[in-house]
Write a protein that holds these residues in place. Sequence first.
Motif, PDB file in Angstrom:
ATOM      1  N   LYS A  80      44.062  37.954  35.281  1.00 34.12           N
ATOM      2  CA  LYS A  80      43.426  37.497  36.830  1.00 34.12           C
ATOM      3  C   LYS A  80      43.278  38.920  37.683  1.00 34.12           C
ATOM      4  CE  LYS A  80      45.959  33.216  36.918  1.00 34.12           C
ATOM      5  NZ  LYS A  80      47.266  32.531  37.731  1.00 34.12           N
ATOM      6  N   THR A  81      43.944  39.982  37.333  1.00 37.62           N
ATOM      7  CA  THR A  81      43.721  40.976  38.164  1.00 37.62           C
ATOM      8  C   THR A  81      42.440  41.857  37.787  1.00 37.62           C
ATOM      9  OG1 THR A  81      46.029  41.379  38.342  1.00 37.62           O
ATOM     10  CG2 THR A  81      44.645  43.484  38.720  1.00 37.62           C
ATOM     11  N   ARG A  82      42.329  41.807  36.747  1.00 42.11           N
ATOM     12  CA  ARG A  82      40.859  42.435  36.075  1.00 42.11           C
ATOM     13  C   ARG A  82      39.642  41.603  36.578  1.00 42.11           C
ATOM     14  NH1 ARG A  82      43.430  43.042  30.922  1.00 42.11           N
ATOM     15  NH2 ARG A  82      42.240  40.977  30.399  1.00 42.11           N
ATOM     16  N   ARG A  83      39.840  40.091  36.674  1.00 35.12           N
ATOM     17  CA  ARG A  83      38.687  39.171  37.123  1.00 35.12           C
ATOM     18  C   ARG A  83      38.426  39.326  38.689  1.00 35.12           C
ATOM     19  NH1 ARG A  83      34.341  36.473  35.948  1.00 35.12           N
ATOM     20  NH2 ARG A  83      33.863  34.846  37.556  1.00 35.12           N
ATOM     21  N   LYS A  84      39.686  39.594  39.564  1.00 33.90           N
ATOM     22  CA  LYS A  84      39.426  40.051  40.800  1.00 33.90           C
ATOM     23  C   LYS A  84      38.746  41.425  41.336  1.00 33.90           C
ATOM     24  CE  LYS A  84      43.429  37.133  42.691  1.00 33.90           C
ATOM     25  NZ  LYS A  84      44.631  37.336  43.188  1.00 33.90           N
ATOM     26  N   MET A  85      39.154  42.477  40.348  1.00 35.09           N
ATOM     27  CA  MET A  85      38.569  43.719  40.524  1.00 35.09           C
ATOM     28  C   MET A  85      36.913  43.688  40.084  1.00 35.09           C
ATOM     29  SD  MET A  85      40.789  45.804  41.815  1.00 35.09           S
ATOM     30  CE  MET A  85      40.108  47.213  41.195  1.00 35.09           C
ATOM     31  N   HIS A  86      36.718  42.915  39.165  1.00 28.54           N
ATOM     32  CA  HIS A  86      35.416  42.690  38.516  1.00 28.54           C
ATOM     33  C   HIS A  86      34.393  41.889  39.748  1.00 28.54           C
ATOM     34  CE1 HIS A  86      31.803  41.963  36.004  1.00 28.54           C
ATOM     35  NE2 HIS A  86      31.846  40.856  36.467  1.00 28.54           N
ATOM     36  N   LYS A 107      48.221  37.110  31.280  1.00 23.16           N
ATOM     37  CA  LYS A 107      47.297  36.041  32.128  1.00 23.16           C
ATOM     38  C   LYS A 107      47.450  36.961  33.325  1.00 23.16           C
ATOM     39  CE  LYS A 107      48.790  31.670  29.972  1.00 23.16           C
ATOM     40  NZ  LYS A 107      49.658  30.305  30.586  1.00 23.16           N
ATOM     41  N   VAL A 108      48.441  37.644  33.911  1.00 19.39           N
ATOM     42  CA  VAL A 108      48.356  38.548  35.243  1.00 19.39           C
ATOM     43  C   VAL A 108      47.437  39.225  35.185  1.00 19.39           C
ATOM     44  CG1 VAL A 108      49.831  39.675  36.767  1.00 19.39           C
ATOM     45  CG2 VAL A 108      50.791  37.568  35.835  1.00 19.39           C
ATOM     46  N   LYS A 109      47.377  40.172  34.110  1.00 19.51           N
ATOM     47  CA  LYS A 109      46.222  41.135  34.011  1.00 19.51           C
ATOM     48  C   LYS A 109      44.980  40.549  33.804  1.00 19.51           C
ATOM     49  CE  LYS A 109      49.363  44.680  31.587  1.00 19.51           C
ATOM     50  NZ  LYS A 109      49.594  45.473  30.261  1.00 19.51           N
TER      51      LYS A 109
END
Length: 291
Positions: A268-274, A264-266
Amino acid sequence: MGWKTKPQEEDGEERENGDAVHVPVFRNKEKVLITCSRRINFRYRHLMLNVASLLPHSKRDSKVESKESKGATLNELVELKNCSSCMFFECRKHKDLYLWMAKSPDGPSVKFLVNAVHTMEELKLTGNHLKGSRPLLTFSANFDKEPHWMLLKELMLQIFQIPKDHRKSKPFHDHVFAFSIVDDHIWFRNYQITVPHNEPTKMDRGGLDKMTLTEVGPRFCLNPIKIFGGSFGGPTLYENPFYISPNQIRSLQKKKKAGKYVKKVKAKTRRKMHELSNPMERDELADMWKE
């Protein structure tokens, strides 16, 4: 060792050249000490009391501290109580129950992990047999296939078999102890031998087809861990290769849950970077209604 000599008045003597020869007769003097460790769970304590109620030739003692020196303490208690076997219920972390079956003082001894515990109080089954009556012991055919199962069968025979003419037992059989091996586990069941109500109270020999079995309880499953050559220790005669400790199972479950959180944390991080790498174009009509 339980051997005695028959008196001359009793029948069954052998005669050689007219002289009476005393024939030694074996008398079973088996006694079982049943005790538990400190800080045992209430459910496991009720199971221990159920087992003690099924074995009139058993004796109970105070709780024993579950430490490395428990073997010496239990062997001393067995000797003081004039017993020859011991069943020790060891509880760890208020979750896991281990059952030791040992012949004292020379061994062997077995350590089991107890699973699927159901006491008489929570099952509320319809069966009910007389307290103190002698049980019939039945074992599945799997016990005669491998040496360690044969050893366990003999050990349980000596512990659960009530001696004949014991002062606290009744002289007849009205229930059955069933030991079955399924998936390398020993499953214990206790059944009452019942007769239909329309039949007479006394049945002829061979009328087993009219009898039925009604479960009484308790229920539990034994997973053998190790077989030792001595009493509560000694050389290892057998070790279960398929045994997984409860601590390891709980650790794997925690790692599995932790893996879900990391995913889940990864995500969320991928979504923010995208979102940062692909910004949305400004809409010309976005501020039209703010004026």
